[in-house]
Design an enzyme around this catalytic site. Structure first.
Site, PDB file in Angstrom:
ATOM      1  N   LYS A 109       3.053   4.527  -1.138  1.00 27.76           N
ATOM      2  CA  LYS A 109       3.055   5.501  -2.237  1.00 27.76           C
ATOM      3  C   LYS A 109       4.324   6.338  -2.046  1.00 27.76           C
ATOM      4  CE  LYS A 109      -1.457   5.173  -0.525  1.00 27.76           C
ATOM      5  NZ  LYS A 109      -1.891   4.026  -1.256  1.00 27.76           N
ATOM      6  N   ASP A 141      17.878   9.550  -5.307  1.00 25.55           N
ATOM      7  CA  ASP A 141      19.311   9.658  -4.984  1.00 25.55           C
ATOM      8  C   ASP A 141      19.626   9.295  -3.534  1.00 25.55           C
ATOM      9  OD1 ASP A 141      19.702  10.481  -7.587  1.00 25.55           O
ATOM     10  OD2 ASP A 141      19.771  12.614  -7.100  1.00 25.55           O
ATOM     11  N   HIS A 188       0.806  -1.228   0.000  1.00 26.79           N
ATOM     12  CA  HIS A 188       0.000   0.000   0.000  1.00 26.79           C
ATOM     13  C   HIS A 188       0.838   1.277   0.000  1.00 26.79           C
ATOM     14  CE1 HIS A 188      -3.395   2.552   1.818  1.00 26.79           C
ATOM     15  NE2 HIS A 188      -3.893   2.056   0.694  1.00 26.79           N
TER      16      HIS A 188
END
Length: 359
Positions: free
Chosen positions: A306, A311, A304
């Site tokens: 996001k 870098d 779930h």
């Protein structure tokens, strides 16, 4: 010196010697308690102004982290959350309200407050006098944030549910900053007081660029701040690597940036939640076709997250799925933090999810 005085002196010295020996014996048998010197073990993902949580096995319990934050409140708690069914969180909010803390709650209207199963915990809060406002008929009120005492913000991908806690891969970050808290309070008030949800809400009143404890932090809300564009612009800055974990990734604008950066020699690796990743709308196929190292999650339930990590020093996280719906219709939020220590914690979570994913 008279005989009587010498005899009294000898008796006194004898008693003094006995008393001294008794004290020494007692000290030997029962040494004085010394203050314990505690050398805390460093915990990955913690600092004096933030704390990072994951639902990965062995991580610090994410639900306890939020419970502790709620219990620390002195005067106010604002909660904007899509789903809630954890008894501990419900109890903590009710107890805070009963102690005189001002508790306010915002959630989704269609999927939650009008859904017989999803609304149970919210109705329990209302029964105890806690006001609950539902909104967003054009999309969903998809936030998962909490503001405490105007000084601390909790946000991330984690809904306050049993499934999100025990089955799904999620993250949350707690940041102590009155300035960041002010941003979230402004948006919360627009939803709670002015009933402005989704596309109806106008931008303004927030400070997107902040310095917290010397660290650069950006903070955006959907749909008013054009979050998808902000993410794409930040990804353009990548010089060496981009790692991502995506529950839903259908925004081709962001996918295009990843393909371009890969052509420039930037290492791009990502994990998609399997459900929905093989549809024509998902960016999974396009990225795979471009030769980019993307995988489908190995969690039998849901991945779930996001998250983007740029870098190994910049982290993008929040409630925002990488989709047009999130960008244009839902109530969402993200933070972008440029801090190698925070990034290290998220890289560790990425590596765990990536190693368990399917090629």
């Amino acid at each position: 010196m008279g005989k009587k005085r010498r005899r009294l002196l000898r008796i006194y010295l004898a008693f003094a010697s006995i008393a001294l020996l008794t004290v020494l014996l007692l000290l030997f048998l029962f040494p004085l308690a010394q203050e314990e010197t505690v050398h805390p073990t460093p915990t990955p993902g913690t600092g004096n102004w933030y704390r990072v949580y994951f639902t990965a096995p062995g991580s610090e319990p994410i639900d306890k982290g939020l419970e502790d934050l709620i219990k620390s409140a002195n005067h106010s708690i604002d909660v904007a959350v899509y789903q809630l069914d954890l008894p501990g969180i419900v109890k903590a909010l009710i107890e805070a309200s009963q102690k005189g803390v001002k508790v306010r709650v915002v959630t989704d209207i269609d999927d939650v407050l009008e859904h017989s199963r999803e609304r149970v915990s919210f109705l329990e809060l209302k029964r105890h006098g806690i006001p609950v406002v539902g909104g967003n008929t054009s999309g969903i009120m998809h936030n998962k944030f909490v503001v405490v005492d105007g000084r601390a913000v909790w946000t991330g991908s984690w809904n306050f549910t049993l499934n999100d806690t025990t089955r799904y891969d999620n993250n949350a970050i707690l940041i102590y900053s009155p300035e960041l808290a002010r941003n979230y309070t402004v948006v919360f008030n627009k939803m709670f007081e002015e009933k402005e949800f989704g596309p109806k809400r106008k931008a303004g009143g927030t400070m997107p660029y902040l310095i917290i404890n010397g660290i650069a932090v950006e903070n955006y809300f959907a749909p008013e701040d054009g979050v998808g564009k902000r993410i794409a612009e930040k990804l353009q800055l990548a010089k060496s690597s981009i790692y991502f974990m995506a529950f839903s990734f259908t925004d081709d604008r962001i996918g295009k940036v990843l393909r371009e950066k890969a052509k420039e020699g930037v290492l791009v690796q990502g994990v998609f939640e399997k459900v929905g990743s093989e549809t024509k709308f998902s960016e999974f196929g396009a990225l795979l076709k471009a030769g980019i190292d993307v995988r489908q999650d190995g969690n039998p339930y849901l991945m779930h997250h996001k998250v983007f990590i740029i870098d190994e020093k910049i982290v993008i996280t929040g409630s925002f799925n990488f989709s047009v719906s999130a960008d244009e219709f839902n109530d969402e939020n993200i933070i972008i933090v440029e801090d190698p220590a925070i990034a290290k914690a998220f890289v560790g979570e990425f590596q765990r999810v990536y190693s368990a994913a399917r090629r």
